[in-house]
Design a protein around this motif. Structure first.
Motif, PDB file in Angstrom:
ATOM      1  N   UNK A   1      29.649  39.998  39.382  1.00  0.00           N
ATOM      2  CA  UNK A   1      30.790  39.159  39.030  1.00  0.00           C
ATOM      3  C   UNK A   1      31.696  39.851  38.020  1.00  0.00           C
ATOM      4  N   UNK A   2      31.106  40.593  37.091  1.00  0.00           N
ATOM      5  CA  UNK A   2      31.930  41.351  36.144  1.00  0.00           C
ATOM      6  C   UNK A   2      32.754  42.394  36.884  1.00  0.00           C
ATOM      7  N   UNK A   3      32.132  43.076  37.851  1.00  0.00           N
ATOM      8  CA  UNK A   3      32.877  44.043  38.654  1.00  0.00           C
ATOM      9  C   UNK A   3      33.993  43.395  39.453  1.00  0.00           C
ATOM     10  N   UNK A   4      33.751  42.210  39.990  1.00  0.00           N
ATOM     11  CA  UNK A   4      34.781  41.494  40.749  1.00  0.00           C
ATOM     12  C   UNK A   4      35.940  41.085  39.841  1.00  0.00           C
ATOM     13  N   UNK A   5      35.618  40.571  38.653  1.00  0.00           N
ATOM     14  CA  UNK A   5      36.683  40.190  37.713  1.00  0.00           C
ATOM     15  C   UNK A   5      37.493  41.400  37.278  1.00  0.00           C
ATOM     16  N   UNK A   6      36.831  42.511  37.100  1.00  0.00           N
ATOM     17  CA  UNK A   6      37.535  43.734  36.704  1.00  0.00           C
ATOM     18  C   UNK A   6      38.518  44.150  37.794  1.00  0.00           C
ATOM     19  N   UNK A   7      38.085  44.090  39.037  1.00  0.00           N
ATOM     20  CA  UNK A   7      38.976  44.465  40.145  1.00  0.00           C
ATOM     21  C   UNK A   7      40.183  43.526  40.216  1.00  0.00           C
ATOM     22  N   UNK A   8      39.967  42.235  40.003  1.00  0.00           N
ATOM     23  CA  UNK A   8      41.080  41.294  40.027  1.00  0.00           C
ATOM     24  C   UNK A   8      42.125  41.646  38.973  1.00  0.00           C
ATOM     25  N   UNK A   9      41.665  42.012  37.786  1.00  0.00           N
ATOM     26  CA  UNK A   9      42.591  42.358  36.711  1.00  0.00           C
ATOM     27  C   UNK A   9      43.340  43.649  37.043  1.00  0.00           C
ATOM     28  N   UNK A  10      42.629  44.626  37.584  1.00  0.00           N
ATOM     29  CA  UNK A  10      43.296  45.881  37.928  1.00  0.00           C
ATOM     30  C   UNK A  10      44.343  45.669  39.024  1.00  0.00           C
ATOM     31  N   UNK A  11      44.076  44.788  39.974  1.00  0.00           N
ATOM     32  CA  UNK A  11      45.037  44.515  41.036  1.00  0.00           C
ATOM     33  C   UNK A  11      46.278  43.812  40.505  1.00  0.00           C
ATOM     34  N   UNK A  12      46.136  43.058  39.422  1.00  0.00           N
ATOM     35  CA  UNK A  12      47.266  42.315  38.866  1.00  0.00           C
ATOM     36  C   UNK A  12      48.182  43.206  38.017  1.00  0.00           C
ATOM     37  N   UNK A  13      47.759  44.438  37.748  1.00  0.00           N
ATOM     38  CA  UNK A  13      48.577  45.307  36.895  1.00  0.00           C
ATOM     39  C   UNK A  13      49.864  45.732  37.595  1.00  0.00           C
ATOM     40  N   UNK A  14      49.876  45.691  38.924  1.00  0.00           N
ATOM     41  CA  UNK A  14      51.082  46.076  39.666  1.00  0.00           C
ATOM     42  C   UNK A  14      51.099  45.341  40.999  1.00  0.00           C
ATOM     43  N   UNK A  15      52.286  44.888  41.393  1.00  0.00           N
ATOM     44  CA  UNK A  15      52.396  44.176  42.661  1.00  0.00           C
ATOM     45  C   UNK A  15      52.238  45.110  43.856  1.00  0.00           C
ATOM     46  N   UNK A  16      52.447  46.387  43.653  1.00  0.00           N
ATOM     47  CA  UNK A  16      52.325  47.345  44.761  1.00  0.00           C
ATOM     48  C   UNK A  16      51.058  48.167  44.674  1.00  0.00           C
ATOM     49  N   UNK A  17      50.235  47.884  43.674  1.00  0.00           N
ATOM     50  CA  UNK A  17      49.026  48.691  43.478  1.00  0.00           C
ATOM     51  C   UNK A  17      47.967  48.304  44.505  1.00  0.00           C
ATOM     52  N   UNK A  18      47.299  49.289  45.056  1.00  0.00           N
ATOM     53  CA  UNK A  18      46.207  49.057  46.007  1.00  0.00           C
ATOM     54  C   UNK A  18      44.931  49.676  45.448  1.00  0.00           C
ATOM     55  N   UNK A  19      43.883  48.894  45.426  1.00  0.00           N
ATOM     56  CA  UNK A  19      42.606  49.378  44.895  1.00  0.00           C
ATOM     57  C   UNK A  19      41.508  49.076  45.907  1.00  0.00           C
ATOM     58  N   UNK A  20      41.216  49.988  46.817  1.00  0.00           N
ATOM     59  CA  UNK A  20      40.162  49.736  47.803  1.00  0.00           C
ATOM     60  C   UNK A  20      38.798  49.663  47.127  1.00  0.00           C
ATOM     61  N   UNK A  21      37.888  48.997  47.798  1.00  0.00           N
ATOM     62  CA  UNK A  21      36.569  48.775  47.215  1.00  0.00           C
ATOM     63  C   UNK A  21      35.800  50.076  47.007  1.00  0.00           C
ATOM     64  N   UNK A  22      36.055  51.072  47.850  1.00  0.00           N
ATOM     65  CA  UNK A  22      35.315  52.328  47.670  1.00  0.00           C
ATOM     66  C   UNK A  22      35.647  52.984  46.320  1.00  0.00           C
ATOM     67  N   UNK A  23      36.933  52.867  45.905  1.00  0.00           N
ATOM     68  CA  UNK A  23      37.286  53.388  44.587  1.00  0.00           C
ATOM     69  C   UNK A  23      36.745  52.490  43.477  1.00  0.00           C
ATOM     70  N   UNK A  24      36.827  51.162  43.705  1.00  0.00           N
ATOM     71  CA  UNK A  24      36.311  50.241  42.703  1.00  0.00           C
ATOM     72  C   UNK A  24      34.817  50.438  42.490  1.00  0.00           C
TER      73      UNK A  24
END
Length: 366
Positions: A310-333
């Motif tokens: 859950x901490x990892x999921x919350x972290x990914x949500x925050x990173x995705x919100x840093x930019x409207x065009x930012x893409x963060x695939x799960x393999x990088x996460x």
């Protein structure tokens, strides 16, 4: 002493007193002296805020007692507003019983009567001790040593005919009984005992219920379903079974504690949203490591793994919100999670193993 509030797991706030620097130094020195005197008197089932004793020692003692003694009924008790209701007069008498130096006694009396400063107004009270100072846990232990510990030890030796186990951590305690009628008599006499010293049990948080190796079978025979559970020091204790079918005590993270911690992490991550990833990762690493170190007990692996995910999921949500065009695939996460979040591993031994090493045959429930 300045008043401050911290949130509790149930959503309410706990009032603390923040003493001045000079008081902190003096209180710390007095605690060192009084610990050397009082700790030799404290009984084996008292664990809270004592040198060389931790919450996990109390948890292991409780589990060992439930597994090795003939416990069929458990009293999960809660003292209502303990730190706000202990009486100064009795507390001073208890201190004078072991401390002959009147200067130390007068110093403690001054702290008790100092009051707190809140919104520019100073308030006093003739009962209670403010939490937050170094002296408060020791005073609480002294009070309950005379009010509860010595009394329950005498009751167990003179009134009980079956097995009785006791584990107390500060103002939280659990008592196990072999016979129901003795448990009910103990509860009635405990209420009378506490009333004499200005204390009372919380009516909604104090329960006597069936718990132990035969609880599941007995309740199912009466058509009552599974045995009740109880919370102690952040863990929910559950009647369970091993793979062999033998009774065991399952200890799982209290759900409210888990959810509250995740909410706090979510809020902090939003505050740190635009921090560099290494800084966010360092913060989350400390959070996950601390959580695993405390809750990583045997048979709780699923709960600590859930927390890490859950901490990892919350972290990914925050990173995705840093930019409207930012893409963060799960393999990088996943690379971020593997790099920064410690694995969810069991880091504590089984209670019977650790308690056997610590006590070497001497009971920590007596």
């Amino acid at each position: 002493m300045r008043r401050a509030y911290i949130p509790k797991a149930d959503g309410s706030a706990r009032g603390l007193g923040v003493p001045a620097l000079e008081d902190k130094l003096v209180q710390r020195a007095v605690v060192e002296v009084l610990n050397a005197i009082a700790d030799t008197d404290f009984l084996g089932f008292s664990y809270g805020f004592r040198p060389g004793r931790s919450p996990h020692d109390a948890l292991d003692a409780l589990s060992t007692g439930l597994l090795t003694k003939k416990v069929n009924w458990v009293l999960d008790a809660d003292i209502r507003s303990f730190f706000d209701t202990l009486e100064h007069g009795w507390l001073v008498k208890f201190i004078e019983h072991r401390v002959a130096d009147r200067r130390v006694v007068r110093l403690i009396q001054k702290w008790l009567n100092a009051g707190v400063l809140e919104d520019g107004e100073r308030t006093w009270s003739e009962v209670g001790t403010v939490q937050g100072g170094s002296i408060s846990p020791l005073l609480a232990n002294l009070y309950l040593h005379y009010v509860f510990d010595l009394w329950v030890q005498r009751w167990r030796q003179t009134q009980a005919t079956g097995d009785v186990i006791v584990v107390r951590f500060a103002d939280d305690f659990v008592v196990g009984f072999q016979y129901r009628h003795e448990a009910e008599r103990f509860l009635a006499e405990l209420r009378e005992r506490f009333a004499k010293f200005g204390l009372s049990l919380h009516p909604d948080k104090t329960r006597l219920f069936e718990f132990g190796p035969f609880a599941d079978r007995n309740r199912r025979g009466r058509g009552q379903g599974k045995p009740d559970t109880f919370n102690f020091l952040g863990f929910t204790h559950i009647c369970g079974k091993k793979r062999s079918g033998m009774f065991t005590v399952l200890r799982q993270t209290v759900r409210q504690r888990l959810q509250a911690k995740l909410q706090a992490v979510k809020a902090e991550l939003r505050r740190r949203m635009h921090f560099p990833i290494p800084e966010q990762g360092a913060y989350l690493r400390s959070v996950v490591a601390g959580h695993v170190r405390y809750f990583g007990v045997p048979m709780n692996g699923q709960a600590i793994s859930l927390f890490r995910r859950e901490v990892g999921r919350l972290w990914r949500q925050v990173l995705l919100r840093r930019s409207q065009t930012h893409c963060l695939p799960w393999r990088r996460m996943k690379r971020y999670i593997t790099r920064w979040l410690p694995p969810a591993r069991i880091c504590h031994p089984y209670p019977l193993v650790r308690l056997g090493v610590v006590t070497q045959g001497r009971s920590r429930m007596r």
